[in-house]
Enzyme design. Structure first.
Site, mmCIF file in Angstrom:
data_model
loop_
_atom_site.group_PDB
_atom_site.id
_atom_site.type_symbol
_atom_site.label_atom_id
_atom_site.label_comp_id
_atom_site.label_asym_id
_atom_site.label_seq_id
_atom_site.Cartn_x
_atom_site.Cartn_y
_atom_site.Cartn_z
ATOM 1 N N CYS A 1 0.820 -1.194 0.000
ATOM 2 C CA CYS A 1 0.000 0.000 0.000
ATOM 3 C C CYS A 1 0.861 1.254 0.000
ATOM 4 C CB CYS A 1 -0.887 0.012 1.252
ATOM 5 S SG CYS A 1 -1.795 -1.518 1.514
ATOM 6 N N ALA B 1 -4.716 -4.580 -2.607
ATOM 7 C CA ALA B 1 -5.260 -5.705 -1.854
ATOM 8 C C ALA B 1 -4.535 -6.997 -2.223
ATOM 9 C CB ALA B 1 -6.758 -5.837 -2.112
#
Length: 613
Positions: free
Chosen positions: A2, A54
């Site tokens: 991320c 994800a």
């Protein structure tokens, strides 16, 4: 994987700065193309931001994540992967904790709730995270032991910024893009490396590997929770071989956990072959289908390849041998030189700084292709730094030379600068070299050789290796591809630091212990192959393109011309073979030096850098 960011300001209602916040989090979209999250504290003086790629628990694990504990409420933003999630989960459940997701984000947050700042001691993984403690109104931040994941920060009166990438902080008006003398000395005398903890821009810093800190009441206090300590190596040679075999397999298999498609990079060299073979076997054992492997090359590279000390052979034959042996589906990405040249500028955007020229731009393009089919890849970075894979470990003259082994002479760097500019450059480099070797922890009975090998280990770990990890993170995440590095398992790093040179260089070979551990597991041709580095272009077309761009830069009196001597630059263009020593290891000769100057010029312009000398 991320992108994270945060803004704390005790004098500002941050909910009224929504446009700035949106710009900050949007700048990290490439790192996390799947989801966006923004959190504001009840007092409106804390904002945490997150962009998500994800990988684990794609439905859960949304951030920023908030969880209640016995003593209050906590919110986390986190970039990374934990490789001991199951062990941590089981331990925390024994303490009575429950989990709403199977994401490692919730496990990490719960670990902080239970152990507080000491939670970092429990983690095996790659990470940069920040947890806001609502009750005590403090922020705790940490970076993984090896420095695989980035954490930049900027402190000002009453406020604190942090982010995975500098570009996010530059979207906030409290930070101006300024380069002072120290930043410029890093650029011209150390680059494409970077001094540990430095963000080049004035007053921008980075948490060091194994460092954490707490921000409260306008003060940021840092501490080291991990450093390399000298310990006796108690295993015999045979025991070391066995333990290495187990540890390599364990570090790779831990990193194969993913809820999205995963592949490996395969160059045909020892390190990537180990990872690909272990991964392929794991895929078969767990009915995950056939592993896909990827390699990279350049148009017409075979036509122009020449053997050298650093690159004794090409990769293609070994790649096909290893792919057949491991039974993988192999894909070879071939890059054209025009694209590699053009991507020099995107790679500056990816890293927010000038960097490793075509070695960066090619990796960026390679990762872009891999991302079309995969979200996670495993790569073999850092084995050479840990296990003595470079020539400078084995050439006694270079080994005991009292300087950085990949940048033994600063003459070429000094020659391209205008006379009288950055007069402390050489002294700056010398101070950084000495502070590193002096910090190497040693045993009282270490021989002169063993002591120097510890110093060399730390030089490689703190400098050369950090540059490669920085490159890997930024160039892969620019396309939203997560690249994991099993050789950076901290257990391997600690074991390697304390391994006697006679065992590490078993049979007089670079990475001898790793080779011995893989006997009977990999083909002999791979096990005993001479090291070959990440491939670079050898096509003269590339040199022609950087020469043309450099000439244009000179003629247009571009921003970099306030620093560099145009005659010296033209001298490199006219006599590329006249450079007696490379700028930076095997990575940078005439084409790359010119490309690096082009990247500096682009950085000065693209980031509107103000100079403060």
């Amino acid at each position: 994987m991320c992108g994270i960011a945060g803004w704390l300001d005790r004098y500002t209602d941050l909910t009224e700065k929504r446009t700035v916040v949106e710009n900050m989090v949007h700048s990290l979209e490439r790192r996390g193309p799947d989801q966006q999250g923004i959190f504001f504290s009840d007092e409106k003086d804390v904002c945490l931001m997150h962009r998500r790629l994800a990988v684990i628990d794609t439905d859960g694990g949304i951030q920023p994540m908030t969880k209640e504990g016995k003593f209050g409420k906590y919110t986390i933003v986190y970039n990374g992967e934990l490789y001991n999630t199951k062990e941590l989960t089981d331990e925390l459940k024994r303490y009575g904790y429950t989990f709403d997701t199977h994401s490692d984000t919730e496990v990490l947050l719960t670990a902080y709730i239970h152990w507080g700042e000491e939670c970092v001691e429990k983690l095996n993984g790659i990470f940069a995270f920040a947890v806001y403690d609502h009750t005590n109104r403090k922020l705790f931040a940490a970076r993984d032991r090896i420095g695989v994941k980035p954490f930049f920060y900027y402190q000002y009166k009453g406020g604190f910024l942090f982010a995975s990438e500098i570009k996010a902080m530059l979207k906030c008006p409290v930070l101006k893009p300024v380069a002072d003398e120290q930043g410029l000395m890093d650029i011209f005398f150390i680059g494409p490396g970077r001094s540990g903890g430095s963000g080049i821009f004035k007053n921008v810093y980075e948490l060091l590997p194994g460092e954490c800190g707490t921000y409260k009441d306008g003060i940021f206090k840092k501490r080291k929770y991990f450093s390399l300590k000298a310990k006796p190596h108690t295993h015999s040679t045979d025991e070391t071989v066995e333990y290495m075999r187990w540890l390599l397999r364990d570090s790779v298999t831990r990193q194969l956990i993913s809820d999205v498609p995963l592949c490996t990079f395969l160059s045909g060299g020892l390190d990537s072959s180990i990872i690909s073979k272990i991964s392929s076997d794991y895929f078969k054992e767990h009915n995950r289908g056939k592993l896909t492997t990827y390699s990279v090359d350049y148009e017409d590279n075979g036509k122009y390849f020449h053997k050298s000390l650093f690159q004794p052979n090409s990769d293609s034959d070994y790649i096909s041998l290893m792919s057949d042996f491991a039974e993988t589906t192999h894909k070879n990405v071939v890059l054209d030189n025009k694209s590699v040249y053009e991507a020099l500028y995107d790679s500056v955007r990816a890293r927010d700084l000038p960097a490793m020229t075509d070695v960066d731009s090619s990796l960026l393009l390679f990762c872009r292709e891999v991302k079309k089919d995969f979200t996670v890849a495993l790569s073999g970075e850092c084995a050479d730094e840990l296990f003595g894979g470079y020539p400078w470990y084995h050439n006694e003259k270079i080994l005991f030379e009292d300087t950085f082994p990949w940048s033994r002479s600063l003459d070429i760097r000094r020659s391209v600068l205008k006379k009288g500019l950055l007069p402390k450059g050489e002294e700056y480099v010398r101070e950084r070299y000495l502070s590193t070797v002096r910090s190497a922890d040693k045993l009282p009975d270490d021989s002169t050789l063993e002591g120097r090998m510890r110093e060399m280990f730390l030089l490689n770990f703190n400098w050369f290796m950090q540059g490669l990890l920085d490159r890997k993170d930024r160039c892969s995440m620019y396309s939203g591809l997560e690249v994991r590095v099993p050789f950076c398992d901290y257990r391997l790093v600690e074991y390697a630091y304390n391994m006697p040179w006679s065992i590490k260089a078993l049979n007089g070979r670079e990475k001898g212990i790793v080779r011995k551990a893989m006997e009977g597991i990999l083909p002999d041709e791979i096990v005993w192959r001479k090291k070959s580095p990440y491939p670079k272009t050898h096509n003269p077309i590339y040199f022609s393109m950087v020469c043309a761009a450099a000439e244009k830069m000179i003629e247009e009196n571009a921003p970099i011309m306030q620093f560099i001597d145009k005659d010296a630059v033209r001298g490199i263009m006219e006599n590329p073979d006249g450079i007696s020593s490379p700028w930076y290891g095997q990575l940078m000769k005439a084409p790359q030096i010119l490309a690096y100057l082009l990247q500096i010029n682009f950085w000065l312009s693209e980031y509107s850098v103000d100079i403060e000398l």
